[in-house]
Design an enzyme around this catalytic site. Structure first.
Site, PDB file in Angstrom:
ATOM      1  N   HIS A  95       0.850  -1.199   0.000  1.00 44.10           N
ATOM      2  CA  HIS A  95       0.000   0.000   0.000  1.00 44.10           C
ATOM      3  C   HIS A  95       0.875   1.234   0.000  1.00 44.10           C
ATOM      4  O   HIS A  95       2.093   1.139   0.121  1.00 44.10           O
ATOM      5  CB  HIS A  95      -0.998  -0.023   1.160  1.00 44.10           C
ATOM      6  CG  HIS A  95      -0.411   0.059   2.545  1.00 44.10           C
ATOM      7  ND1 HIS A  95       0.427  -0.917   3.064  1.00 44.10           N
ATOM      8  CD2 HIS A  95      -0.525   1.006   3.518  1.00 44.10           C
ATOM      9  CE1 HIS A  95       0.768  -0.578   4.299  1.00 44.10           C
ATOM     10  NE2 HIS A  95       0.226   0.582   4.599  1.00 44.10           N
ATOM     11  N   HIS A 136       1.314   3.951   1.952  1.00 40.84           N
ATOM     12  CA  HIS A 136       1.827   4.715   3.100  1.00 40.84           C
ATOM     13  C   HIS A 136       3.351   4.856   3.043  1.00 40.84           C
ATOM     14  O   HIS A 136       4.057   3.930   2.643  1.00 40.84           O
ATOM     15  CB  HIS A 136       1.400   4.061   4.418  1.00 40.84           C
ATOM     16  CG  HIS A 136      -0.036   4.315   4.757  1.00 40.84           C
ATOM     17  ND1 HIS A 136      -0.759   3.518   5.619  1.00 40.84           N
ATOM     18  CD2 HIS A 136      -0.887   5.299   4.336  1.00 40.84           C
ATOM     19  CE1 HIS A 136      -1.994   3.998   5.729  1.00 40.84           C
ATOM     20  NE2 HIS A 136      -2.101   5.062   4.958  1.00 40.84           N
ATOM     21  N   ASP A 154       5.664   4.796   5.181  1.00 42.62           N
ATOM     22  CA  ASP A 154       6.515   3.830   5.894  1.00 42.62           C
ATOM     23  C   ASP A 154       6.565   2.468   5.176  1.00 42.62           C
ATOM     24  O   ASP A 154       7.157   1.516   5.697  1.00 42.62           O
ATOM     25  CB  ASP A 154       6.062   3.665   7.361  1.00 42.62           C
ATOM     26  CG  ASP A 154       4.662   3.114   7.499  1.00 42.62           C
ATOM     27  OD1 ASP A 154       3.748   3.616   6.824  1.00 42.62           O
ATOM     28  OD2 ASP A 154       4.469   2.170   8.289  1.00 42.62           O
ATOM     29  N   HIS A 155       5.972   2.405   3.984  1.00 40.02           N
ATOM     30  CA  HIS A 155       6.071   1.201   3.147  1.00 40.02           C
ATOM     31  C   HIS A 155       6.650   1.490   1.762  1.00 40.02           C
ATOM     32  O   HIS A 155       6.967   0.566   1.020  1.00 40.02           O
ATOM     33  CB  HIS A 155       4.691   0.528   3.021  1.00 40.02           C
ATOM     34  CG  HIS A 155       4.149   0.109   4.356  1.00 40.02           C
ATOM     35  ND1 HIS A 155       4.129  -1.192   4.791  1.00 40.02           N
ATOM     36  CD2 HIS A 155       3.681   0.863   5.397  1.00 40.02           C
ATOM     37  CE1 HIS A 155       3.657  -1.229   6.030  1.00 40.02           C
ATOM     38  NE2 HIS A 155       3.377   0.007   6.420  1.00 40.02           N
ATOM     39  N   HIS A 187      -7.583  -0.663   5.457  1.00 40.76           N
ATOM     40  CA  HIS A 187      -6.498   0.168   6.010  1.00 40.76           C
ATOM     41  C   HIS A 187      -6.251   1.314   5.025  1.00 40.76           C
ATOM     42  O   HIS A 187      -6.220   2.480   5.414  1.00 40.76           O
ATOM     43  CB  HIS A 187      -5.246  -0.690   6.210  1.00 40.76           C
ATOM     44  CG  HIS A 187      -4.061   0.070   6.704  1.00 40.76           C
ATOM     45  ND1 HIS A 187      -3.985   0.590   7.980  1.00 40.76           N
ATOM     46  CD2 HIS A 187      -2.901   0.402   6.098  1.00 40.76           C
ATOM     47  CE1 HIS A 187      -2.817   1.214   8.131  1.00 40.76           C
ATOM     48  NE2 HIS A 187      -2.142   1.116   7.008  1.00 40.76           N
ATOM     49  N   ASP A 225      -0.172  -3.889   6.159  1.00 43.59           N
ATOM     50  CA  ASP A 225      -0.802  -3.364   7.379  1.00 43.59           C
ATOM     51  C   ASP A 225      -2.263  -3.795   7.479  1.00 43.59           C
ATOM     52  O   ASP A 225      -3.074  -3.125   8.120  1.00 43.59           O
ATOM     53  CB  ASP A 225      -0.730  -1.831   7.403  1.00 43.59           C
ATOM     54  CG  ASP A 225       0.661  -1.321   7.725  1.00 43.59           C
ATOM     55  OD1 ASP A 225       1.563  -2.139   7.949  1.00 43.59           O
ATOM     56  OD2 ASP A 225       0.844  -0.084   7.733  1.00 43.59           O
ATOM     57  N   HIS A 229       4.625  -4.635  10.407  1.00 48.76           N
ATOM     58  CA  HIS A 229       5.143  -4.002  11.637  1.00 48.76           C
ATOM     59  C   HIS A 229       5.364  -5.014  12.751  1.00 48.76           C
ATOM     60  O   HIS A 229       4.652  -6.028  12.822  1.00 48.76           O
ATOM     61  CB  HIS A 229       4.148  -2.951  12.170  1.00 48.76           C
ATOM     62  CG  HIS A 229       4.044  -1.729  11.333  1.00 48.76           C
ATOM     63  ND1 HIS A 229       4.791  -0.594  11.578  1.00 48.76           N
ATOM     64  CD2 HIS A 229       3.278  -1.444  10.247  1.00 48.76           C
ATOM     65  CE1 HIS A 229       4.486   0.337  10.681  1.00 48.76           C
ATOM     66  NE2 HIS A 229       3.568  -0.160   9.856  1.00 48.76           N
TER      67      HIS A 229
HETATM   68 FE    FE Z   1       2.630   0.863   8.178  1.00 46.93          FE
HETATM   69 ZN    ZN Z   2      -0.021   1.580   6.569  1.00 46.70          ZN
END
Ligand code: FE
Ligand code: ZN
Length: 255
Positions: free
Chosen positions: A56, A58, A60-61, A114, A133, A171
């Site tokens: 996805h 985001h 942090d990915h 999400h 996530d 995570h």
């Molecule tokens: Fe994340």
């Molecule tokens: Zn995420």
């Protein structure tokens, strides 16, 4: 040759994953938050990156997409439905067609909630799934772009995977997820046993990933709205699974 999967810890609690098969001379990274830990992991193994996979959009990915693509010329692969939000996306995927990684085939599952275009990569022959996530060890992602019903449908889709499927999530939230799980299902013995094992792993700073779908079904409260104990805890003996799921998610949000 089997597909090798190795976690690469990034940021504070993210996991990217190296995915490679030396016979194919291919190496992918799943959900690179940032470039440096991935570059160190590649160098330590003498690998060259050929693909970047995103579950996805985001940051942090996907934060490593552009720098890693620039350095290695890697092909960026992710959800077509989020083409405009995935940095440097080359190959857009939907559930309609699998994605071929050398001799290995990934089925794509669309698992929104999400984010609205979240996908999972499922290497069925290898028994490996990357759930980003959406499904965490003993947890699930927050509902940023979907309803509880949508997340319950996405999780139900993942629950169709064989019990021995290895689940690689985005995570390291396992310990706090498990603490929450015990508040809704304190007498679940599988959960108690798993929590002792997870606490031991984390005390030594070891990853708790991967888990298996079978273990998640026994211990992850978000996959267990049918549990009589959870229903009793919530006072929702006669509600449908989606409604029980929604209440578990609501409680986790304020845990
Ligand atoms: Fe994340
Ligand atoms: Zn995420």
């Amino acid at each position: 040759m089997p597909l090798t999967v190795e976690p690469v810890p990034c940021l504070t609690d993210n996991y990217a994953y190296l995915l490679y098969d030396p016979a194919d001379a291919l190496c992918a990274v799943v959900d690179p938050s940032e470039p440096e830990p991935v570059k160190r992991a590649l160098a330590a193994r003498g690998l060259t990156l050929t693909h970047i996979l995103n579950t996805h959009h985001h940051f942090d990915h996907t934060g490593g997409n552009v720098p890693l693509k620039e350095e290695f010329g890697a092909v960026v692969v992710g959800p077509e439905k989020d083409r405009e939000r995935i940095p440097a996306l080359d190959t857009g995927l939907t559930e309609a067609a699998p994605w071929q990684f050398g001799s290995h085939t990934a089925r794509i599952l669309e698992i929104p909630a999400h984010t609205r275009a979240h996908i999972a990569f499922v290497f069925g022959d290898e028994g490996v799934a990357f759930t980003g996530d959406t499904l965490f060890a003993m947890g699930c992602g927050r509902l940023f772009e979907g309803t509880p019903q949508m997340m319950w449908s996405s999780l139900s889709k993942l629950m169709q995977l064989p019990n021995d499927t290895l689940i690689y999530c985005g995570h390291e939230y396992t310990l706090s997820n498990g603490r929450f799980a015990l508040t809704v299902e304190p007498d679940n013995q599988d959960l108690q046993v798993r929590m002792r094992a997870v606490a031991e792993l984390r005390a030594q700073s070891h990853p708790t990933v991967p888990s298996t779908m079978g273990l998640e079904k026994k211990t992850n409260p978000f996959l267990r709205p049918a549990s009589l104990e959870i229903r009793h805890t919530l006072g929702m003996e006669n509600a449908d699974n989606a409604a029980v799921f929604a209440e578990i998610r609501r409680r986790k949000d304020v845990f």
